[in-house]
Design a protein around this motif. Structure first.
Motif, PDB file in Angstrom:
ATOM      1  N   SER A  75    -130.139  52.939 -54.276  1.00  0.00           N
ATOM      2  CA  SER A  75    -130.510  54.315 -54.615  1.00  0.00           C
ATOM      3  C   SER A  75    -131.231  54.965 -53.445  1.00  0.00           C
ATOM      4  N   GLY A  76    -131.445  56.267 -53.578  1.00  0.00           N
ATOM      5  CA  GLY A  76    -132.256  57.015 -52.636  1.00  0.00           C
ATOM      6  C   GLY A  76    -131.723  56.998 -51.215  1.00  0.00           C
ATOM      7  N   GLY A  77    -132.664  56.893 -50.277  1.00  0.00           N
ATOM      8  CA  GLY A  77    -132.305  56.934 -48.864  1.00  0.00           C
ATOM      9  C   GLY A  77    -131.428  55.790 -48.439  1.00  0.00           C
ATOM     10  N   GLU A  78    -131.608  54.626 -49.084  1.00  0.00           N
ATOM     11  CA  GLU A  78    -130.767  53.496 -48.705  1.00  0.00           C
ATOM     12  C   GLU A  78    -129.313  53.743 -49.090  1.00  0.00           C
ATOM     13  N   LEU A  79    -129.098  54.426 -50.225  1.00  0.00           N
ATOM     14  CA  LEU A  79    -127.738  54.799 -50.613  1.00  0.00           C
ATOM     15  C   LEU A  79    -127.155  55.793 -49.613  1.00  0.00           C
TER      16      LEU A  79
ATOM     17  N   SER B 225    -123.482  63.793 -53.878  1.00  0.00           N
ATOM     18  CA  SER B 225    -123.812  62.369 -53.780  1.00  0.00           C
ATOM     19  C   SER B 225    -124.749  61.989 -54.913  1.00  0.00           C
ATOM     20  N   PRO B 226    -124.512  60.859 -55.570  1.00  0.00           N
ATOM     21  CA  PRO B 226    -125.390  60.432 -56.668  1.00  0.00           C
ATOM     22  C   PRO B 226    -126.723  59.922 -56.134  1.00  0.00           C
TER      23      PRO B 226
ATOM     24  N   ARG C  78    -120.126  52.386 -57.555  1.00  0.00           N
ATOM     25  CA  ARG C  78    -119.786  53.089 -58.789  1.00  0.00           C
ATOM     26  C   ARG C  78    -121.053  53.741 -59.318  1.00  0.00           C
ATOM     27  N   CYS C  79    -121.027  55.051 -59.443  1.00  0.00           N
ATOM     28  CA  CYS C  79    -122.201  55.743 -59.962  1.00  0.00           C
ATOM     29  C   CYS C  79    -122.180  55.710 -61.493  1.00  0.00           C
TER      30      CYS C  79
ATOM     31  N   SER D 291    -127.885  55.992 -46.533  1.00  0.00           N
ATOM     32  CA  SER D 291    -127.637  55.326 -45.248  1.00  0.00           C
ATOM     33  C   SER D 291    -126.304  54.592 -45.213  1.00  0.00           C
ATOM     34  N   LEU D 292    -125.676  54.390 -46.385  1.00  0.00           N
ATOM     35  CA  LEU D 292    -124.372  53.735 -46.418  1.00  0.00           C
ATOM     36  C   LEU D 292    -123.244  54.683 -46.027  1.00  0.00           C
ATOM     37  N   HIS D 293    -123.529  55.991 -45.997  1.00  0.00           N
ATOM     38  CA  HIS D 293    -122.559  57.010 -45.568  1.00  0.00           C
ATOM     39  C   HIS D 293    -121.247  56.931 -46.360  1.00  0.00           C
ATOM     40  N   ALA D 294    -121.379  56.735 -47.663  1.00  0.00           N
ATOM     41  CA  ALA D 294    -120.195  56.736 -48.526  1.00  0.00           C
ATOM     42  C   ALA D 294    -119.765  58.173 -48.793  1.00  0.00           C
ATOM     43  N   ARG D 295    -118.462  58.380 -48.952  1.00  0.00           N
ATOM     44  CA  ARG D 295    -117.926  59.703 -49.262  1.00  0.00           C
ATOM     45  C   ARG D 295    -117.659  59.807 -50.762  1.00  0.00           C
ATOM     46  N   TRP D 296    -118.276  60.784 -51.388  1.00  0.00           N
ATOM     47  CA  TRP D 296    -118.145  60.982 -52.830  1.00  0.00           C
ATOM     48  C   TRP D 296    -117.425  62.287 -53.119  1.00  0.00           C
ATOM     49  N   GLU D 297    -116.698  62.307 -54.186  1.00  0.00           N
ATOM     50  CA  GLU D 297    -116.157  63.573 -54.681  1.00  0.00           C
ATOM     51  C   GLU D 297    -117.293  64.315 -55.381  1.00  0.00           C
ATOM     52  N   GLY D 298    -117.622  65.488 -54.878  1.00  0.00           N
ATOM     53  CA  GLY D 298    -118.757  66.227 -55.418  1.00  0.00           C
ATOM     54  C   GLY D 298    -120.049  65.791 -54.761  1.00  0.00           C
TER      55      GLY D 298
END
Length: 821
Positions: A77-81, A92-93, A114-115, A83-90
């Motif tokens: 969660s948070g900043g660590e999430l 970012s969770p 998976r959010c 930092s993973l630089h994942a691409r989300w539709e809409g």
């Protein structure tokens, strides 16, 4: 069936003892560091997940919390999430559940996210892999789609592995489930248009596995009325199944497995062509890839981390495939099938992500890695201040050529004086030579050309062979002078250290090529046997030249030289070369160890040595200063003092330079464009070495700027805004000609010819400030013994080279010019 857990984590399936033989093994990743990275992330995120979070996810998915724990689910969660630089539709969770994905050997190679709302993504750089739970028992293994179906099957006591998509993951499945009874499970997801992706994907997976294993593979759909495994479990929960009742869940699993086995259909392996069989065999034995220069290569999966280049090692790769194919089938593959397989493999290689491939030396995580060149693929890792060690597996990918020989295995406790006793180098030249050897192990810096000069019998070739034998051994350590660019490329491209012996003259094309090899610049040529396809020749090398008299030097090459004078052996001091070679062979492991000790210490000192100015070969100047700081020598000062001598050689060997010196001695100064200068200084009977026109003269002048500066003549090119294109030539004040400030590089004039490439360069060498105090470092080894003075032996026979002042150089240049007028 039992579960085998490899040492690096993960799980693979086997029934009894997994057989060796024709089925494929796991493909290693590009970097062990990246594998550690994903493993550590997965462990950290799994540890961060609380029991409450796991229970909430289990309720949302309709599975047991224990099944999610077996899958290794975590949370981020948070900043660590972020930092993973994942691409989300809409958007970012703020929180995501993490599922580790593994390769065919059970190693974590990436993560899927998976959010809570159900959206999915993957971190940047993550590879897709398989969902593999721990603690698998019984069989058969259900090959399902996705992590939630794996958890559902696990909740009902069934063995399962999740593929990343309906038709993905077959290669890794083929490696992991070799010899395991399995059923590929599709989904009841027929679309309005008639497409049935879940069923089609399952059949395709079964077909590919059948071809890989050479045996039938079953596929099936979930019971009618349920989309997938999880929906079957949910239907039983809706009918009253308590997920906390383990026995009841197992009974549901027995019911599901019976329904699946009752409808399962086998897919038999199709007969494949010989070319396809060879391609599959190659993928079993090698992984293919491409370099950053788009050169295809193959790396043995079960061998050293050494790339076999398709261009240079194609025949070796073909021979290996042919031999292995015959061993397995008893048949010899046809030439056409081999050619088709190689073409297919090359296409796969060029489609792969580019990765660096190194020759002999490489940087890695702040250390220097040196390929020992042995058949086991071992490497030496040298760390700043941390000494060195021999690693069984290289952490970087190397390539080898026909010119690559094995290095001696270095030994701790060696002494550099063992090398000094074998070579004919005086006290001034010895630290310069050591500095050049240390710089030769630093792959990312330009280093000057080591020019060994001296009369016949001074030991130039012996010294060259011994230096090559320490830095980059080769079956052909000394090579002949090339006749053209292609010969030079062939001689230089195959070795990290290139030594050309007995140079008689350096023509303009070769001077340019050597300069490009020093700096790593490239030049463009037409590719052989094509009309328009281009080939870029680009490589950085450590270059050694030996010569009695190399003739005239161009200014840009002179700016990149390190001179080492060798004087003839006095009578009575000759030693048979066979005896020297015997001593050298016996001492070589210790010599290399001592060189590596000095390299580690120099790497530690380098960050503490700032440049007082910017000049050509500035990085090499810092290396010399680091060696001086370690050994108490004065190599850097000696290197700077060579500028005047090199400049004098450049002036004397260039008729334009001689004419410019004569002009300034006669007139004191001159101002005009290149045409005016040409008219003023061109002799009536100019030879072919004289520039043909004003543009050629302009290019020649730009090359001569550094040498003229050192002998006391300022040659100032025209500014871009000067429409008259006037050069300004005048005598510099004595004492300022070799000042500490480097020349400012000037842009080339528009239209300068290729033959006279504009290169304003800079002063030779670079002043370096050596700090008085350096950080703590480890205890010194054998190299400390040679800090001050001569160690005896065959070295130290020559005297110190006298250094002329700038005024003396200018007086000599003017005197020479007087004879030209």
């Amino acid at each position: 069936m039992r579960l085998v857990k490899p040492q690096d984590g993960g799980a693979i399936f086997a029934r009894g003892v997994k057989p060796t033989g024709n089925r494929s093994t796991a493909m290693p990743s590009k970097s062990n560091v990246s594998l550690d990275y994903w493993q550590k992330l997965a462990d950290r995120f799994a540890s961060a997940m609380t029991t409450e979070q796991r229970g909430e996810l289990a309720r949302n998915l309709g599975v047991t919390a224990d099944s999610l724990a077996a899958v290794g689910v975590g949370v981020v969660s948070g900043g660590e999430l972020d930092s993973l630089h994942a691409r989300w539709e809409g958007d970012s969770p703020k929180l995501a559940y993490v599922f580790p994905e593994r390769d065919g050997n059970g190693r974590i190679v990436g993560l899927s996210l998976r959010c809570p709302a159900g959206r999915k993504s993957t971190p940047k750089g993550s590879r897709r892999g398989l969902i593999v739970p721990n603690g698998q028992h019984g069989g058969p293994v259900l090959i399902v789609e996705g992590a939630s179906d794996v958890a559902a099957a696990k909740s009902m006591g069934l063995a399962a592995v999740g593929r990343p998509s309906n038709s993905g993951g077959s290669d890794e499945l083929g490696k992991m489930l070799d010899s395991v009874d399995c059923i590929v499970i599709g989904e009841n997801d027929q679309k309005d248009g008639g497409a049935w992706p879940g069923r089609t994907g399952a059949k395709n997976i079964a077909k590919r596995l059948s071809a890989t294993w050479g045996e039938p593979v079953n596929w099936a759909l979930p019971p009618v009325g349920t989309k997938d495994i999880r929906s079957f479990l949910q239907s039983r929960v809706a009918a009253g199944l308590d997920l906390a009742d383990g026995e009841a869940c197992k009974a549901a699993g027995v019911e599901l497995l019976a329904a699946i086995q009752g409808t399962a259909k086998p897919i038999k392996p199709e007969k494949i062509s010989q070319a396809e069989a060879l391609t599959q065999l190659a993928n079993e034995l090698y992984r293919v890839g491409r370099t950053v220069d788009d050169e295809a290569f193959a790396v043995p999966i079960a061998g050293p981390n050494v790339a076999m280049m398709f261009r240079g090692s194609r025949d070796a790769l073909r021979a290996t495939l042919a031999r292995e194919y015959r061993a397995r089938t008893g048949k010899t593959p046809g030439a056409g099938a081999l050619a088709d397989a190689m073409m297919a493999l090359q296409g796969d290689a060029l489609a792969a992500e580019a990765e660096p491939v190194h020759l002999r030396v490489a940087n890695h995580d702040g250390a220097i890695v040196i390929d020992l060149g042995d058949k086991n693929g071992r490497a030496v890792i040298v760390r700043p201040g941390g000494g060195w060690e021999v690693a069984d597996v290289s952490p970087v990918l190397f390539r080898r050529t026909a010119l690559t020989s094995a290095m001696p295995e270095p030994e701790h406790g060696g002494d550099l004086s063992d090398l000094r006793s074998l070579i004919n180098v005086d006290n001034d030249g010895w630290p310069l030579l050591l500095g050049w050897i240390i710089a030769a192990f630093m792959p990312d810096i330009p280093r000057p050309v080591l020019m060994l000069g001296g009369q016949h019998g001074a030991g130039k070739s012996v010294l060259s062979r011994y230096v090559v034998g320490i830095t980059d051994p080769s079956p052909a350590p000394l090579r002949s002078q090339p006749r053209d660019v292609e010969q030079w490329a062939m001689a230089a491209a195959g070795s990290w250290v290139v030594c050309i012996d007995n140079v008689s003259a350096i023509p303009a094309w070769w001077s340019d090529a050597i300069c490009k090899a020093v700096t790593g610049d490239g030049w463009i040529r037409r590719r052989l046997y094509t009309d328009s396809e281009l080939a870029v020749l680009s490589f950085r090398r450590a270059v050694i030249l030996t010569s009695i008299d190399a003739g005239a030097l161009r200014g840009d090459l002179g700016d990149r030289l390190l001179l080492l004078d060798m004087r003839p052996f006095p009578d009575g001091r000759w030693v048979a070369e066979t005896e020297l070679d015997r001593r050298y062979g016996r001492s070589k492991p210790g010599i290399l160890g001592a060189v590596l000790d000095l390299l580690a210490c120099a790497l530690l000192r380098l960050p503490s040595i700032p440049l007082a100015q910017s000049a050509r070969m500035a990085d090499f100047s810092r290396v010399l200063a680091a060696v001086d700081a370690e050994l108490g020598t004065s190599a850097h000062a000696a290197y700077l003092n060579q500028r005047g001598r090199v400049a004098q050689d450049v002036i004397e060997g260039d008729p334009v330079a001689v004419a410019i010196v004569a002009l300034i001695e006669r007139a004191g100064a001159f101002e005009g464009n290149a045409a005016a200068i040409q008219e003023e200084i061109k002799p009536e009977r100019a030879g072919k070495e004289w520039p043909a026109n004003a543009r050629g003269l302009s290019g020649r002048l730009r090359r001569l700027i550094p040498a003229l500066k050192i002998v006391g003549i300022e040659a100032i090119p025209p500014n871009q805004s000067d429409k008259a294109r006037k050069w300004r030539l005048h005598r510099a004040q004595v004492g300022e000609s070799a000042g500490a400030t480097a020349l400012t590089a000037q842009p080339p004039e528009s239209g300068d010819s290729d033959q006279e490439n504009a290169d304003s360069g800079g002063a030779v060498g670079g002043a370096v400030e050596t700090p008085d105090r350096l950080p703590d470092r480890p205890t010194k080894s054998g190299h400390e013994a040679i800090k001050n003075g001569d160690s005896g032996g065959l070295g130290g026979l020559g005297g110190s080279t006298a250094t002329l002042s700038d005024a003396e150089l200018l007086a000599r240049a003017l005197a020479d010019a007087e004879g030209v007028r």
